[in-house]
Design a protein around this motif. Structure first.
Motif, PDB file in Angstrom:
ATOM      1  N   LYS A 163       0.982  -3.733  -0.776  1.00 21.69           N
ATOM      2  CA  LYS A 163       2.316  -4.327  -0.691  1.00 21.69           C
ATOM      3  C   LYS A 163       3.342  -3.375  -0.085  1.00 21.69           C
ATOM      4  O   LYS A 163       3.977  -3.679   0.913  1.00 21.69           O
ATOM      5  CB  LYS A 163       2.803  -4.817  -2.063  1.00 21.69           C
ATOM      6  N   CYS A 164       3.480  -2.213  -0.719  1.00 23.78           N
ATOM      7  CA  CYS A 164       4.536  -1.286  -0.313  1.00 23.78           C
ATOM      8  C   CYS A 164       4.411  -0.850   1.154  1.00 23.78           C
ATOM      9  O   CYS A 164       5.343  -1.017   1.945  1.00 23.78           O
ATOM     10  CB  CYS A 164       4.513  -0.074  -1.249  1.00 23.78           C
ATOM     11  N   LYS A 165       3.260  -0.322   1.513  1.00 24.49           N
ATOM     12  CA  LYS A 165       3.120   0.174   2.896  1.00 24.49           C
ATOM     13  C   LYS A 165       3.184  -0.935   3.945  1.00 24.49           C
ATOM     14  O   LYS A 165       3.885  -0.774   4.952  1.00 24.49           O
ATOM     15  CB  LYS A 165       1.824   0.983   3.040  1.00 24.49           C
ATOM     16  N   PRO A 166       2.486  -2.061   3.729  1.00 29.29           N
ATOM     17  CA  PRO A 166       2.613  -3.135   4.732  1.00 29.29           C
ATOM     18  C   PRO A 166       4.059  -3.618   4.878  1.00 29.29           C
ATOM     19  O   PRO A 166       4.509  -3.899   5.994  1.00 29.29           O
ATOM     20  CB  PRO A 166       1.724  -4.251   4.173  1.00 29.29           C
ATOM     21  N   GLN A 167       4.792  -3.693   3.790  1.00 30.06           N
ATOM     22  CA  GLN A 167       6.183  -4.135   3.907  1.00 30.06           C
ATOM     23  C   GLN A 167       7.057  -3.084   4.579  1.00 30.06           C
ATOM     24  O   GLN A 167       7.963  -3.424   5.346  1.00 30.06           O
ATOM     25  CB  GLN A 167       6.744  -4.519   2.525  1.00 30.06           C
ATOM     26  N   LEU A 168       6.787  -1.821   4.296  1.00 32.24           N
ATOM     27  CA  LEU A 168       7.531  -0.762   4.992  1.00 32.24           C
ATOM     28  C   LEU A 168       7.284  -0.859   6.492  1.00 32.24           C
ATOM     29  O   LEU A 168       8.199  -0.754   7.312  1.00 32.24           O
ATOM     30  CB  LEU A 168       7.126   0.627   4.484  1.00 32.24           C
ATOM     31  N   ARG A 169       6.019  -1.113   6.843  1.00 32.75           N
ATOM     32  CA  ARG A 169       5.683  -1.268   8.257  1.00 32.75           C
ATOM     33  C   ARG A 169       6.472  -2.435   8.862  1.00 32.75           C
ATOM     34  O   ARG A 169       6.997  -2.342   9.972  1.00 32.75           O
ATOM     35  CB  ARG A 169       4.166  -1.490   8.384  1.00 32.75           C
ATOM     36  N   GLU A 170       6.576  -3.515   8.109  1.00 33.10           N
ATOM     37  CA  GLU A 170       7.330  -4.673   8.608  1.00 33.10           C
ATOM     38  C   GLU A 170       8.795  -4.327   8.855  1.00 33.10           C
ATOM     39  O   GLU A 170       9.344  -4.596   9.925  1.00 33.10           O
ATOM     40  CB  GLU A 170       7.224  -5.849   7.621  1.00 33.10           C
ATOM     41  N   ILE A 171       9.440  -3.737   7.846  1.00 36.22           N
ATOM     42  CA  ILE A 171      10.876  -3.482   8.030  1.00 36.22           C
ATOM     43  C   ILE A 171      11.148  -2.393   9.073  1.00 36.22           C
ATOM     44  O   ILE A 171      12.219  -2.355   9.659  1.00 36.22           O
ATOM     45  CB  ILE A 171      11.615  -3.147   6.696  1.00 36.22           C
ATOM     46  N   LEU A 172      10.148  -1.555   9.316  1.00 33.99           N
ATOM     47  CA  LEU A 172      10.359  -0.480  10.287  1.00 33.99           C
ATOM     48  C   LEU A 172       9.939  -0.840  11.709  1.00 33.99           C
ATOM     49  O   LEU A 172      10.112  -0.043  12.628  1.00 33.99           O
ATOM     50  CB  LEU A 172       9.612   0.784   9.834  1.00 33.99           C
TER      51      LEU A 172
END
Ligand code: JFZ
Length: 310
Positions: A163-172
């Motif tokens: 969850k955390c890393k994939p979402q960070l990738r999305e927002i970045l």
């Protein structure tokens, strides 16, 4: 601490915005109130995940106007950057996410991507755009950290990887330049896990500044406590996140507003010691910024415009 980013060293004054599903409860759930910070209501009142999730279906903030807020922040209030809660501890994403449907586009009748709306406005008004992301506490994910829940973060690494890393990738990757990543409350996160998150951020946006609460003292600058001001002229970059009343998320019962004069005094004190003041607003469930916040910020802004701006 050195962010190596001149814009941050010069910024002085920024806008924090806490906004999520907690705005719908506004400090009260089924007749029970919390006089503490309203974005923590799920935790404080032990609202079950399935119940809390239903709030997403009611989220339709017709009056939210990103352009208007950013224009005010830039032109009326004299602020240089914005930091928005893309996902707070509640776990709900305020942006279109492929990682989980629990986000404002897929789970809410408004189908709106608020990170996108704010990113567009910030780029239009030449405001630096930063995102808050609760990397450790996630009360929706069974493996996210929640202090009061037995068996929370059993498989914290799974939460980070799925969850955390994939979402960070999305927002970045989907919103242009993200100038700052505001990590928070690094509970139960190891040094190595913190490093993994920092590496991910920097690999996608090398100039993105990492807040002081990344964990294990590994951020790019020092984040102080709410309204806490370090005594000495502090060598290095630092920032004071602060509220205008006693909550970050909207709380309809909190009327304990600070005076504009007190805010001006704090701003001068912080700036004279080399720090940035990151001042919070918490829009309500319809997307309105509390009128008291606007009044105070207008008054402070008038002073900033007349006296403090280059
Ligand atoms: C954290 C969050 O839990 C809170 O909801 C809000 O987002 C705030 C900006 O950050 O709360 C903290 C974390 C650390 C301190 C104070 C409040 N601190 O170190 O003093």
């Amino acid at each position: 601490y050195d962010t190596k980013q001149q814009w941050f060293k010069d910024a002085k004054y920024g806008l924090f915005m806490h906004w999520g599903l907690y705005a719908l409860l506004a400090g009260e759930y089924k007749g029970e109130k919390t006089d503490r910070i309203a974005e923590w209501i799920m935790n404080y009142l032990n609202i079950p995940v399935e119940e809390y999730r239903k709030l997403a279906k009611e989220f339709n903030p017709q009056n939210f106007d990103a352009d208007e807020i950013v224009r005010r922040a830039k032109e009326d209030w004299g602020m240089k950057y914005l930091v928005f809660t893309s996902k707070h501890h509640e776990g709900f994403a305020m942006f279109k996410s492929e990682t989980t449907p629990y986000n404002s586009v897929d789970a809410s009748p408004c189908h709106r991507d608020f990170v996108k709306e704010l990113a567009d406005a910030c780029h239009k008004y030449d405001m630096k755009f930063g995102l808050y992301y609760s990397q450790a506490q996630d009360w929706d994910d069974p493996d996210g950290f929640m202090q009061t829940k037995e068996n929370s973060h059993k498989n914290f690494q799974r939460y980070l990887d799925e969850k955390c890393k994939p979402q960070l990738r999305e927002i970045l990757t989907q919103y242009g330049e993200i100038a700052l990543l505001w990590f928070d409350t690094p509970m139960g996160i190891t040094k190595q896990q913190t490093q993994e998150l920092i590496d991910l951020v920097k690999s996608l946006q090398p100039n993105c500044i990492i807040s002081g609460r990344a964990g294990n003292h590994m951020g790019d600058y020092m984040t102080t406590g709410d309204n806490f001001i370090p005594r000495l002229p502090y060598e290095g970059d630092w920032e004071v996140p602060a509220t205008l009343n006693d909550t970050w998320g909207f709380n309809k019962y909190d009327h304990n507003w600070k005076k504009a004069d007190d805010i001006i005094r704090l701003l001068l004190k912080i700036n004279s010691r080399g720090g940035n003041y990151l001042l919070n607003i918490g829009p309500d469930a319809d997307g309105n910024v509390p009128k008291e916040s606007i009044e105070i910020l207008n008054e402070v802004g008038k002073y900033v415009k007349e006296n403090a701006e280059a």
